[in-house]
Design a protein around this motif. Structure first.
Motif, PDB file in Angstrom:
ATOM      1  N   CYS A 197       0.864  -1.174  -0.044  1.00 59.04           N
ATOM      2  CA  CYS A 197      -0.169  -0.009   0.091  1.00 59.04           C
ATOM      3  C   CYS A 197       0.859   1.119   0.110  1.00 59.04           C
ATOM      4  N   GLU A 198       0.955   1.810  -1.083  1.00 60.40           N
ATOM      5  CA  GLU A 198       1.585   3.161  -1.093  1.00 60.40           C
ATOM      6  C   GLU A 198       0.875   4.108  -0.901  1.00 60.40           C
ATOM      7  N   ALA A 199       0.837   5.120  -0.146  1.00 55.61           N
ATOM      8  CA  ALA A 199       0.166   6.188   0.300  1.00 55.61           C
ATOM      9  C   ALA A 199       0.926   7.546   0.476  1.00 55.61           C
ATOM     10  N   GLU A 200       0.905   8.332  -0.391  1.00 57.80           N
ATOM     11  CA  GLU A 200       1.662   9.647  -0.348  1.00 57.80           C
ATOM     12  C   GLU A 200       1.419  10.612   0.718  1.00 57.80           C
ATOM     13  N   VAL A 201       2.208  11.423   1.008  1.00 62.13           N
ATOM     14  CA  VAL A 201       2.128  12.644   1.925  1.00 62.13           C
ATOM     15  C   VAL A 201       0.442  13.144   2.092  1.00 62.13           C
ATOM     16  N   GLY A 202      -0.010  13.178   3.067  1.00 58.86           N
ATOM     17  CA  GLY A 202      -1.276  13.759   3.291  1.00 58.86           C
ATOM     18  C   GLY A 202      -2.441  12.737   3.258  1.00 58.86           C
ATOM     19  N   THR A 203      -2.062  11.265   2.952  1.00 56.16           N
ATOM     20  CA  THR A 203      -3.295  10.365   2.891  1.00 56.16           C
ATOM     21  C   THR A 203      -3.856   9.941   3.976  1.00 56.16           C
ATOM     22  N   GLY A 204      -2.845   9.987   5.146  1.00 54.91           N
ATOM     23  CA  GLY A 204      -3.233   9.508   6.581  1.00 54.91           C
ATOM     24  C   GLY A 204      -3.096   8.015   6.795  1.00 54.91           C
ATOM     25  N   LYS A 205      -2.291   7.328   6.100  1.00 55.70           N
ATOM     26  CA  LYS A 205      -1.860   5.863   6.206  1.00 55.70           C
ATOM     27  C   LYS A 205      -1.866   5.252   7.701  1.00 55.70           C
ATOM     28  N   THR A 206      -1.100   6.170   8.630  1.00 54.29           N
ATOM     29  CA  THR A 206      -1.153   5.578  10.213  1.00 54.29           C
ATOM     30  C   THR A 206      -2.344   5.146  10.564  1.00 54.29           C
ATOM     31  N   TYR A 207      -3.188   6.174  10.775  1.00 55.56           N
ATOM     32  CA  TYR A 207      -4.629   5.752  11.090  1.00 55.56           C
ATOM     33  C   TYR A 207      -5.208   4.811  10.146  1.00 55.56           C
ATOM     34  N   ALA A 208      -5.313   4.774   8.984  1.00 52.95           N
ATOM     35  CA  ALA A 208      -5.754   3.927   8.075  1.00 52.95           C
ATOM     36  C   ALA A 208      -5.371   2.252   8.390  1.00 52.95           C
ATOM     37  N   TYR A 209      -4.021   2.336   8.877  1.00 52.38           N
ATOM     38  CA  TYR A 209      -3.787   0.815   9.150  1.00 52.38           C
ATOM     39  C   TYR A 209      -3.884   0.709  10.565  1.00 52.38           C
ATOM     40  N   ILE A 210      -3.925   1.384  11.528  1.00 50.79           N
ATOM     41  CA  ILE A 210      -4.391   0.920  13.025  1.00 50.79           C
ATOM     42  C   ILE A 210      -5.828   0.810  13.005  1.00 50.79           C
ATOM     43  N   VAL A 211      -6.822   1.446  12.459  1.00 50.67           N
ATOM     44  CA  VAL A 211      -8.458   1.463  12.289  1.00 50.67           C
ATOM     45  C   VAL A 211      -8.326   0.043  11.680  1.00 50.67           C
ATOM     46  N   ALA A 212      -7.687  -0.298  10.580  1.00 55.09           N
ATOM     47  CA  ALA A 212      -8.071  -1.693   9.860  1.00 55.09           C
ATOM     48  C   ALA A 212      -7.685  -2.864  10.835  1.00 55.09           C
ATOM     49  N   ALA A 213      -6.307  -2.537  11.602  1.00 52.52           N
ATOM     50  CA  ALA A 213      -6.004  -3.810  12.614  1.00 52.52           C
ATOM     51  C   ALA A 213      -7.226  -3.964  13.561  1.00 52.52           C
ATOM     52  N   VAL A 214      -7.540  -2.695  14.291  1.00 48.70           N
ATOM     53  CA  VAL A 214      -8.545  -2.760  15.447  1.00 48.70           C
ATOM     54  C   VAL A 214      -9.802  -3.326  14.835  1.00 48.70           C
ATOM     55  N   VAL A 215     -10.341  -3.009  13.768  1.00 42.70           N
ATOM     56  CA  VAL A 215     -11.631  -3.334  13.292  1.00 42.70           C
ATOM     57  C   VAL A 215     -11.378  -4.979  13.150  1.00 42.70           C
ATOM     58  N   TYR A 216     -10.523  -5.641  12.399  1.00 42.28           N
ATOM     59  CA  TYR A 216     -10.139  -6.975  12.246  1.00 42.28           C
ATOM     60  C   TYR A 216     -10.013  -7.589  13.773  1.00 42.28           C
ATOM     61  N   ALA A 217      -9.419  -7.058  14.486  1.00 39.37           N
ATOM     62  CA  ALA A 217      -9.488  -7.786  15.915  1.00 39.37           C
ATOM     63  C   ALA A 217     -10.849  -7.739  16.476  1.00 39.37           C
ATOM     64  N   LEU A 218     -11.582  -6.695  16.184  1.00 43.29           N
ATOM     65  CA  LEU A 218     -13.167  -6.817  16.816  1.00 43.29           C
ATOM     66  C   LEU A 218     -13.881  -7.989  16.112  1.00 43.29           C
ATOM     67  N   TYR A 219     -13.788  -8.042  14.845  1.00 44.76           N
ATOM     68  CA  TYR A 219     -14.641  -9.235  14.349  1.00 44.76           C
ATOM     69  C   TYR A 219     -13.983 -10.298  14.417  1.00 44.76           C
ATOM     70  N   GLU A 220     -12.785 -10.661  14.561  1.00 41.28           N
ATOM     71  CA  GLU A 220     -12.255 -11.715  14.882  1.00 41.28           C
ATOM     72  C   GLU A 220     -12.463 -12.227  16.375  1.00 41.28           C
ATOM     73  N   ARG A 221     -12.573 -11.562  17.287  1.00 39.58           N
ATOM     74  CA  ARG A 221     -12.818 -11.842  18.746  1.00 39.58           C
ATOM     75  C   ARG A 221     -14.388 -12.099  18.766  1.00 39.58           C
ATOM     76  N   GLN A 222     -15.058 -11.554  17.882  1.00 40.14           N
ATOM     77  CA  GLN A 222     -16.662 -11.741  17.921  1.00 40.14           C
ATOM     78  C   GLN A 222     -16.806 -13.269  17.249  1.00 40.14           C
ATOM     79  N   LYS A 223     -16.068 -13.535  16.133  1.00 36.14           N
ATOM     80  CA  LYS A 223     -16.094 -14.791  15.454  1.00 36.14           C
ATOM     81  C   LYS A 223     -15.605 -15.935  16.433  1.00 36.14           C
ATOM     82  N   GLN A 224     -14.499 -15.829  17.372  1.00 38.54           N
ATOM     83  CA  GLN A 224     -13.997 -16.651  18.357  1.00 38.54           C
ATOM     84  C   GLN A 224     -15.367 -16.943  19.446  1.00 38.54           C
TER      85      GLN A 224
END
Length: 766
Positions: free
Chosen positions: A136-163
């Motif tokens: 994932c290439e994301a140039e200056v101003g895209t906001g990639k740091t929050y993008a991947y932290i949110v993606a990881a958190v949402v994945y964890a939420l759904y994975e815990r629900q599935k478990q």
């Protein structure tokens, strides 16, 4: 999300039947799928309850004399969502959850809605879920740091629900590793990004506990109380004024408050090395059971942490340990995020490199000499053995130097390729025999110092690695300094080793940076890191350009007055100095000038220093704090190279003009020379390796100026190769889209005046 349903009275009745509650309740409505609001009415007071379907419970919300009406619905919902019993119901599609965070929750806390960021985060989530390697290439101003932290958190939420639904049991966390190149980004993730997002999500009941992120570093960064007390005792009893002053300074640091030595500003490296946790930290330490460092390691390895944040070297060191079946540095985890991934290969070279430094032999010899006791004959014999080892060491490096062309040694060439031939290997064998002899003869001395034991063992291993390995590219560094000279080697199949270590272990990965492509795609990055060895169906690729309006807010000046680059040509040096002087005058200072050569930097600086009227700074190899000095200059002019090409940010008015003297083509080195031999023609080599490397570094350098949507400024390139007659012009401009281009200094003056009047450069001193 948050829909209100009024047709689930049957579910309410089945709940009361199951719990044998015979009281009379009236169904009101269902909120957010999981929460059923009911009321128990009587003549004097009404009791309002909420049935929580997830945990099969009912809670009393409030008692009121008021009869229920539709107008009362909003008050009941607001009251309930403010309680700890409420938890946001995950929508069926995770995309909806990601959009809810970025479109509603974060804007309520002052964040802007950025469409590229939302799309990027959704793509990152899909990559994690599908167990892809997501580039994932994301140039200056895209906001990639929050993008991947949110993606990881949402994945964890759904994975815990599935478990939970599958009856597997609910884990405390779905651990995620975030690896970066810079300590600044690591600190920002730990102290800013994760806490800010955690507060937003916890406040809005998306998560049921705050997110936790811990920073992982090597043990050399941490405080050892035993070593500190030994050093303090020596300094306290010393009669030297320098030692007493150092003792007083160390006492001024409050080491009891933290064991992270990086937090103590002003603590010099050579002192840190005397009081940090040693490599040989083990159970023989008298404080092993009560060691603060080991307690900290136990804490950071706990399963409740959501994010383990480290640098690429630490991440790769853990990967090497996993491959060898050794004790892991990082706990088991489900997601790996590699940010600033353009630096991953450099880190791999450091971790997988085979090295031997002449200084190590000197240090080991001095340690043994200082511990010699007993009969004179024993001491003299031991010293003679150590001297022989040092002579063999010197002979080894002198032989390597004798085989190289001394004319190529200058300030700009840091790596000089060498070959380990038959005669060099003979010397290495003699050195190993001599070390073995010293180990036997001085065994009583070496065995008393765990640090010395480790050092002798490491030197033996280094020499054996060089002796036994053939498929390695070797080079020497510091050939002009016998005390610091060193040999390094990197495996020829580095890409394959990265493939084995990282890309085939079955862990979902997000590989991201602002500069991964070369204008033609990701082929160069993938081949450079071994990702191209993966089945293509397991790789996803996406690129987002910066939302920054380059055409309006930035000007690209390409000089037509500078001849072909030649740092030995006086005409060329004069032309560069003249162009720099004119550009600095046009922008009233506020300029960084990037060179690829220390030698050229020095020559141009000497010519320009008398012509520039603004505060002038020059970066050199040993100077520290030059960036802070530039930031404090107000409208200074900095001549820079090396680290300033990447990793240094000066947003705002301090830096409004960036002059790139040369296209940053890679400096010749043994690895580049080896790759060149793999191509039929020089043209193919340049197109496939040299040019992509240059473009990526050029984009990194330009990123120093364009950091956010409110910044604006000038980028000037003084390189004949992208002038109107230059062969690389179109390819460079293709990789840097959106810029308004000019070759006129007058246009530069007009542009700077315009943006000053529009208020971009509020502090520009003109």
């Amino acid at each position: 999300m948050f829909e209100i349903n009024t047709s689930e009275e049957a579910i309410m009745l089945s709940y009361f039947e199951k719990h044998r509650d015979k009281k009379v309740y009236r169904y009101l409505f269902t909120f957010d799928k999981n929460y059923i609001f009911v009321v128990k009415e009587n003549k004097s007071i009404n009791s309002y309850y909420v049935i929580c379907r997830d945990n099969d419970s009912m809670v009393l919300l409030l008692k009121s004399k008021k009869a229920y009406t539709d107008e009362y619905k909003g008050k009941l919902i607001n009251r309930f969502t403010a309680t700890s019993d409420y938890q946001v119901t995950l929508p069926e599609k995770p995309d909806t959850m990601i959009e809810y965070i970025f479109r509603k929750l974060m804007p309520e806390s002052g964040f802007k809605i950025r469409e590229e960021q939302i799309e990027l985060s959704i793509n990152m989530y899909e990559g994690i879920k599908s167990n892809y390697i997501s580039i994932c290439e994301a140039e200056v101003g895209t906001g990639k740091t929050y993008a991947y932290i949110v993606a990881a958190v949402v994945y964890a939420l759904y994975e815990r629900q599935k478990q939970s639904k599958d009856g597997i049991g609910q884990e405390e966390s779905i651990p995620c590793v975030i690896s970066t190149s810079s300590i600044d980004l690591q600190n920002a993730i730990i102290n800013n990004y994760v806490p800010t997002l955690s507060e937003i999500l916890y406040k809005n009941r998306v998560i049921d506990r705050p997110l936790s992120a811990v920073l992982r570093k090597g043990k050399e960064h941490y405080f050892c109380k035993v070593r500190y007390e030994r050093l303090a005792e020596y300094l306290k009893n010393s009669k030297k004024a320098f030692d007493r002053d150092l003792f007083e300074k160390l006492n001024s640091f409050e080491f009891g408050n933290s064991i992270d030595l990086d937090e103590f500003k002003g603590l010099k490296n050579h002192i840190m090395q005397k009081i940090n946790v040693p490599k040989n930290c083990d159970k023989s330490c008298p404080r092993f059971k009560n060691c603060d460092y080991l307690k900290y390691i136990e804490y950071v390895r706990a399963s409740f942490h959501d994010f383990q944040v480290c640098n690429h070297n630490y991440y790769l060191a853990d990967a090497v340990k996993r491959a060898k079946g050794r004790q892991l540095l990082i706990p088991e985890h489900s997601i790996e995020i590699i940010d600033e991934a353009h630096k991953l290969r450099d880190a791999a070279r450091q971790i997988l490199v085979k090295s031997f430094s002449g200084e190590d032999i000197t240090t080991m010899s001095n340690m043994i000499r200082s511990s010699l006791k007993g009969k004179k004959s024993f001491q003299n014999s031991a010293k003679l053995k150590l001297e022989r080892l040092c002579l063999w060491r010197t002979k080894f490096f002198r032989r390597l130097i004798s085989n190289i062309n001394r004319e190529i040694i200058d300030d700009d060439v840091s790596q000089i390729g060498v070959t380990i031939g038959y005669h060099e290997k003979e010397i290495l064998v003699e050195m190993l025999l001599q070390i073995s002899n010293i180990k036997d003869y001085c065994s009583s001395i070496i065995s008393k110092s765990r640090e010395l034991e480790i050092m002798v063992l490491e030197i033996e291993q280094q020499l054996e690695n060089i002796l036994k390995t053939n498929d390695v590219l070797y080079w020497i560094e510091n050939p002009g300094n016998e005390s610091l000279i060193a040999i390094h080697g990197v495996p020829i199949d580095l890409e394959n080793q990265l493939y084995q270590l990282l890309w085939r272990n079955g862990i979902s990965k997000i590989v991201t940076s602002g500069t991964l492509s070369d204008g033609e795609g990701f082929d160069y990055f993938k081949s450079n890191t071994g990702i191209d060895l993966i089945t293509p169906s397991k790789i996803s690729e996406i690129s987002y350009s910066s939302p920054f309006d380059y055409n309006t807010n930035a000007l690209l000046y390409i000089s037509e007055k500078v001849p072909f680059p030649d740092k030995q040509c006086d005409q060329y040096i004069e032309a560069v100095a003249e162009e720099i002087t004119k550009l600095v005058d046009a922008t009233w200072g506020h300029t960084v000038i990037l060179f690829t050569s220390y030698a050229l930097l020095s020559k141009v600086y000497e010519l320009a220093r008398s012509r520039i009227k603004y505060p002038l700074l020059k970066m050199d190899k040993s100077q520290r704090n030059i960036v802070e000095a530039f930031k404090n200059s107000g409208n200074g002019v900095l001549f820079a190279t090396g680290s300033f090409w990447e990793g240094v940010d000066c947003p705002g008015d301090i830096l409004s003009s960036l002059i790139i003297v040369n296209l940053p083509f890679p400096t010749p080195n043994p690895i580049l020379e080896y790759k060149k031999e793999q191509f039929d023609t020089m043209g193919k080599f340049i197109d496939s390796i040299v040019f992509p490397e240059m473009i990526i570094k050029l984009k990194q350098g330009m990123g120093r100026l364009i950091r956010c949507e409110t910044d604006t400024g000038l980028i000037a390139v003084l390189d004949f190769r992208i002038s109107k007659k230059g062969r690389y012009r179109q390819r460079v401009l293709k990789a840097l889209p959106g810029f308004k281009v000019t070759d006129s200094i007058d246009d530069v003056r007009v542009f700077i005046r315009k943006v000053k009047e529009e208020g971009y450069f509020k502090d520009l001193n003109i």
